[in-house]
Design an enzyme around this catalytic site. Structure first.
Site, PDB file in Angstrom:
ATOM      1  N   GLU A 172       4.001  -4.240 -20.239  1.00  0.00           N
ATOM      2  CA  GLU A 172       5.171  -3.876 -19.433  1.00  0.00           C
ATOM      3  C   GLU A 172       6.451  -3.740 -20.261  1.00  0.00           C
ATOM      4  O   GLU A 172       7.545  -3.754 -19.720  1.00  0.00           O
ATOM      5  CB  GLU A 172       5.381  -4.923 -18.332  1.00  0.00           C
TER       6      GLU A 172
ATOM      7  N   ASP B  31       2.592 -13.631  -5.070  1.00  0.00           N
ATOM      8  CA  ASP B  31       2.103 -12.296  -5.447  1.00  0.00           C
ATOM      9  C   ASP B  31       0.593 -12.279  -5.175  1.00  0.00           C
ATOM     10  O   ASP B  31       0.157 -11.828  -4.104  1.00  0.00           O
ATOM     11  CB  ASP B  31       2.440 -12.034  -6.928  1.00  0.00           C
TER      12      ASP B  31
ATOM     13  N   LYS C 129       3.537  -4.890  -3.375  1.00  0.00           N
ATOM     14  CA  LYS C 129       2.909  -3.874  -4.230  1.00  0.00           C
ATOM     15  C   LYS C 129       2.023  -3.064  -3.302  1.00  0.00           C
ATOM     16  O   LYS C 129       1.022  -3.593  -2.786  1.00  0.00           O
ATOM     17  CB  LYS C 129       2.025  -4.535  -5.293  1.00  0.00           C
TER      18      LYS C 129
HETATM   19  C1  2PG Z   1       2.231  -9.201 -11.705  1.00  0.00           C
HETATM   20  C2  2PG Z   1       2.012  -7.773 -12.141  1.00  0.00           C
HETATM   21  C3  2PG Z   1       3.241  -7.007 -12.459  1.00  0.00           C
HETATM   22  P1  2PG Z   1      -0.312  -6.894 -12.781  1.00  0.00           P
HETATM   23  O1  2PG Z   1       1.382 -10.074 -11.907  1.00  0.00           O
HETATM   24  O2  2PG Z   1       3.206  -9.487 -11.046  1.00  0.00           O
HETATM   25  O3  2PG Z   1       4.101  -7.657 -13.344  1.00  0.00           O
HETATM   26  O4  2PG Z   1       1.042  -7.676 -13.128  1.00  0.00           O
HETATM   27  O5  2PG Z   1       0.053  -5.527 -12.375  1.00  0.00           O
HETATM   28  O6  2PG Z   1      -1.114  -6.946 -14.041  1.00  0.00           O
HETATM   29  O7  2PG Z   1      -0.971  -7.642 -11.659  1.00  0.00           O
HETATM   30 MG    MG Z   2       2.610 -11.518 -10.488  1.00  0.00          MG
END
Ligand code: 2PG
Ligand code: MG
Length: 414
Positions: free
Chosen positions: A199, A306, A331
């Site tokens: 990232e 998340d 997301k």
């Molecule tokens: C997270 C994401 C984005 P990934 O864990 O928050 O930073 O990572 O897309 O690998 O799940």
């Molecule tokens: Mg995360």
């Protein structure tokens, strides 16, 4: 009333060089909407499955055998698109068509509709809500699933310019400390190659403690005040650390582990020591009770789910029964469709959770999430600091401000 007249999908590549799917949706024979699906490296157990049998091509074959179902559909209505996709694939995790295809279809549809209607996507989705700019929450030092051996076990150390008066100043502040941190890392380790993770965050050979100390110092050295100008955050991505067999959080790169109580104490101590404004997934995705305890004990910090909430309305309802979380990552591809993500955002507001719209570690140069962040009244947008696919989202916020769609920065306190 933009109606879908043509639809096409293809394989393209994401920022990690992996295959993903992109969809073009044309409405009224002339307005092309396009969306490319992102993908995560630290993926929640309850997320939509990216591709059927892990095969992007299979998702395209499935779509091609159902193209006719989309023709004539109202592209500006996320629910209408959701219903067509559900009619093709009624599994909760989109095992048949794949969450990535559900994402690309539902975003390409509204992208096309916004062009047909001649309005920005944020306007199409906002339902007359006031539009404020989310604060950019940027990953500036990282490890975990986003970087190689020797880097910190903690996935992301984040910075947020909470004192910025506008989005331009906010972005400049994040760029500044990202650069300052590079200088500190070069001083610390003469062999530091300026390596960065997926990232765009620096990925140095330092342990968690050193990483946090340097992150804090980069803010102070930049002449900023921690807590009023800029504040730090951490995404622990603790499901990646958790070993269910021995019930411990394993910090393998630091060669140590913590049981649940020790993890909670560790998290609380970091919040206090570094005045963290934000923490994400400090415990593993199923541990609502520990998350509730951390939420209770850190009321000034946005304690965010998340992998725990996976942009799923039902998970928000479940978490709220425990009092777990004061913030929620949004997301769209975790949910699958935009419609489900919007339902999630409404539930978050009902439960008083602050929304943070987020990129994935594998991204495209699309900037739809900036519009989604604005329309869902997200307090922050988590989209890295540097890297073309990260900056694409941030630059879109500058454009929305210039068009007069955004009026000031979000209120982080309410
Ligand atoms: C997270 C994401 C984005 P990934 O864990 O928050 O930073 O990572 O897309 O690998 O799940
Ligand atoms: Mg995360």
């Amino acid at each position: 009333m933009p109606l879908i007249t043509t639809l096409k999908s293809r394989i393209v590549y994401n920022s990690r060089g992996n295959q993903t799917v992109e969809v073009d949706i044309i409405t009224d024979d002339r307005y092309i909407g396009r969306a490319c699906a992102p993908s995560g490296a630290s993926v929640g157990k309850h997320e939509a499955q990216s591709f059927p049998q892990n095969e992007p091509l299979r998702a395209i074959q499935v779509l091609n055998s159902h193209l006719g179902k989309f023709i004539g559909a109202e592209a500006s209505d996320p629910k209408a698109i959701f219903e067509i996709i559900k009619n093709i694939d009624s599994t909760p995790s989109y095992n048949i068509i794949g969450g990535s295809m559900a994402y690309a279809l539902s975003i390409a549809a509204v992208d096309s509709a916004s062009k047909a209607l001649g309005i920005p996507l944020a306007n199409l989705l906002r339902n007359n809500k006031p539009c404020k700019s989310p604060f950019p929450l940027g990953n500036f030092l990282g490890g975990g699933a986003h970087a190689g051996p020797g880097t910190p076990d903690i996935q992301e150390i984040l910075v947020c310019p909470i004192g910025a008066a506008d989005i331009k100043q906010a972005l400049e502040m994040n760029f500044y400390v990202h650069r300052e941190l590079r200088k500190l890392l070069e001083n610390e380790d003469k062999s530091f190659t300026n390596g960065r993770g997926d990232e765009g965050a620096w990925a140095p050979r330092v342990n968690n403690d050193k990483a946090l100390e340097l992150a804090e110092r980069s803010i102070k050295n930049s002449g900023f005040e921690i807590g009023s100008d800029l504040a730090l955050g951490i995404d622990f991505a603790a499901s990646s650390l958790w070993n269910g067999d021995n019930q411990r959080y394993e910090y393998r790169r630091q060669e140590m582990s913590r049981d649940t109580d020790e993890q909670i104490e560790f998290v609380n101590s970091l919040v206090q020591r570094y005045n963290l404004i934000y923490i994400e997934d400090p415990v593993h995705e199923e541990d609502f009770e520990s998350m509730a305890e951390i939420t209770r004990r850190n009321q000034k910090c946005i304690v965010t789910g998340d992998d725990m909430l996976v942009t799923n309305k039902e998970r928000v309802i479940e978490a709220s029964k425990y009092g777990a979380c004061s913030g929620a990552i949004l997301k769209v591809n975790q949910a699958g469709t935009l419609y489900e993500a919007l339902l999630f955002s409404e539930e978050c507001k009902r439960k008083n959770l602050k929304i943070i719209t987020s990129h994935r570690s594998g991204e495209s140069v699309d900037s739809h999430i900036s519009h989604i962040a604005v329309a869902t009244q997200s307090k922050m947008i988590k989209s890295g600091i540097v890297g073309g696919e990260r900056v694409a989202k941030l630059n879109e916020l500058l454009r929305l401000t210039e068009y007069g769609l955004i009026d000031g920065m979000a209120d982080l306190s309410s």
